[in-house]
Design a protein around this motif. Structure first.
Motif, short mmCIF file in Angstrom:
data_model
loop_
_atom_site.label_atom_id
_atom_site.label_comp_id
_atom_site.label_asym_id
_atom_site.label_seq_id
_atom_site.Cartn_x
_atom_site.Cartn_y
_atom_site.Cartn_z
N ALA A 65 -0.51 -2.70 83.34
CA ALA A 65 0.23 -3.69 82.95
C ALA A 65 1.48 -3.15 82.91
O ALA A 65 1.98 -2.38 82.43
CB ALA A 65 -0.14 -4.25 81.38
N ASN A 100 8.33 -10.16 80.38
CA ASN A 100 7.28 -10.61 81.56
C ASN A 100 6.35 -9.41 81.74
O ASN A 100 6.78 -8.19 81.43
CB ASN A 100 8.18 -10.63 82.91
CG ASN A 100 8.03 -11.82 83.56
OD1 ASN A 100 7.32 -12.75 83.30
ND2 ASN A 100 9.27 -12.06 84.42
N ASP A 108 -7.08 -11.51 78.19
CA ASP A 108 -7.86 -12.04 79.40
C ASP A 108 -8.14 -10.90 80.29
O ASP A 108 -9.16 -11.15 81.09
CB ASP A 108 -6.98 -13.18 80.01
CG ASP A 108 -6.90 -14.51 79.23
OD1 ASP A 108 -7.70 -14.59 78.17
OD2 ASP A 108 -5.96 -15.22 79.15
N ALA A 109 -7.32 -10.35 80.66
CA ALA A 109 -7.36 -9.18 81.75
C ALA A 109 -8.37 -8.14 81.57
O ALA A 109 -9.08 -7.84 82.21
CB ALA A 109 -5.97 -8.48 81.92
N ALA A 131 2.23 -13.98 73.28
CA ALA A 131 1.84 -14.08 74.77
C ALA A 131 1.37 -12.87 75.57
O ALA A 131 0.29 -13.27 76.08
CB ALA A 131 3.46 -14.67 75.43
N LEU A 132 2.04 -12.11 75.37
CA LEU A 132 1.46 -10.69 75.83
C LEU A 132 0.00 -10.52 75.49
O LEU A 132 -0.77 -9.92 76.33
CB LEU A 132 2.37 -9.46 75.70
CG LEU A 132 2.08 -8.00 76.42
CD1 LEU A 132 2.01 -7.99 77.71
CD2 LEU A 132 3.03 -7.08 75.67
N GLN A 133 -0.34 -10.38 74.27
CA GLN A 133 -1.48 -10.24 73.82
C GLN A 133 -2.66 -11.10 74.46
O GLN A 133 -3.53 -10.62 74.74
CB GLN A 133 -1.63 -10.37 72.29
CG GLN A 133 -2.92 -10.12 71.53
CD GLN A 133 -3.04 -10.32 70.18
OE1 GLN A 133 -2.22 -11.32 69.70
NE2 GLN A 133 -3.66 -9.74 69.33
N ARG A 134 -2.38 -12.20 74.64
CA ARG A 134 -3.13 -13.46 75.46
C ARG A 134 -3.56 -12.77 76.71
O ARG A 134 -4.55 -12.96 77.11
CB ARG A 134 -2.67 -14.75 75.28
CG ARG A 134 -3.02 -15.46 73.96
CD ARG A 134 -2.55 -17.03 74.11
NE ARG A 134 -1.44 -17.29 74.45
CZ ARG A 134 -0.36 -17.41 73.71
NH1 ARG A 134 -0.49 -17.37 72.33
NH2 ARG A 134 0.98 -17.65 73.91
N GLN A 135 -2.39 -12.39 77.48
CA GLN A 135 -2.60 -11.85 78.96
C GLN A 135 -3.47 -10.90 78.75
O GLN A 135 -4.19 -10.63 80.00
CB GLN A 135 -1.38 -11.49 79.59
CG GLN A 135 -0.59 -12.91 79.69
CD GLN A 135 1.13 -12.75 80.36
OE1 GLN A 135 1.93 -12.28 79.57
NE2 GLN A 135 1.08 -12.82 81.77
N LEU A 136 -3.17 -9.74 78.05
CA LEU A 136 -3.89 -8.54 78.06
C LEU A 136 -5.29 -8.88 77.54
O LEU A 136 -6.40 -8.42 78.41
CB LEU A 136 -3.52 -7.40 77.07
CG LEU A 136 -2.02 -6.70 77.56
CD1 LEU A 136 -1.51 -6.01 76.30
CD2 LEU A 136 -1.91 -6.18 78.83
N GLN A 155 3.36 -8.36 84.39
CA GLN A 155 2.44 -8.23 85.57
C GLN A 155 1.39 -7.33 85.54
O GLN A 155 1.27 -5.97 85.10
CB GLN A 155 3.67 -7.66 86.95
CG GLN A 155 2.60 -7.50 88.23
CD GLN A 155 3.55 -6.71 89.35
OE1 GLN A 155 4.49 -6.72 89.13
NE2 GLN A 155 3.07 -7.09 90.57
N LEU A 156 0.21 -8.13 85.73
CA LEU A 156 -1.03 -7.27 85.73
C LEU A 156 -1.42 -6.83 87.11
O LEU A 156 -1.62 -7.78 87.84
CB LEU A 156 -2.14 -8.22 84.86
CG LEU A 156 -1.71 -8.47 83.22
CD1 LEU A 156 -2.61 -9.42 82.85
CD2 LEU A 156 -1.71 -7.37 82.70
#
Length: 121
Positions: free
Chosen positions: A15, A3, A35-36, A28-33, A5-6
């Motif tokens: 993060a 999980n 995007d952020a 999944a983490l790579q995509r979230q980072l 949290q950004l």
């Protein structure tokens, strides 16, 4: 499952990663980072306090994040790195280039002992 949290801070994105940073969780983490960080030119502070496991894919993600940020005049910082992960980074000679800071509950003696144990293994 990992999980993250950004948290957008004034000059950085923080993060907070939990569980593991492994082959099964990196994409999944790579995509979230990505995007952020695409929304603003920021530094990235990754809090690893709650990470129990990291593998080569997780380390690769951190190196890729560092390189991407450097190309955008940003910086990566790892904070609250558990002793076993900090010593792995130290053994791989990545601790300083990834700006890794050990968890505050680990003493210098603990870190040295863990490092010596890792070298002996």
């Amino acid at each position: 499952m990992t999980n993250v949290q950004l948290i957008q801070e004034s000059t950085s994105v923080r993060a907070v990663v939990t569980d593991e940073l492994t082959m099964t969780t990196v994409s999944a983490l790579q995509r979230q980072l990505r995007d952020a960080l695409s929304n603003a030119k920021s530094d990235l502070v990754v809090d690893l306090e709650q990470v129990s496991t990291i593998d080569s894919k997780g380390i690769g993600l951190l190196i890729a994040a560092k390189n991407t940020l450097a190309s955008q005049q940003g910086q990566l910082r790892l904070i609250n790195v558990p002793a076993h992960i900090f010593n792995l980074l130290k053994t791989l000679r990545l601790a300083s280039s990834l700006n890794a800071e050990p968890a505050s509950n680990d003493s210098e003696e603990d870190l040295e002992r863990y490092f010596e144990q890792a070298l002996a293994a």
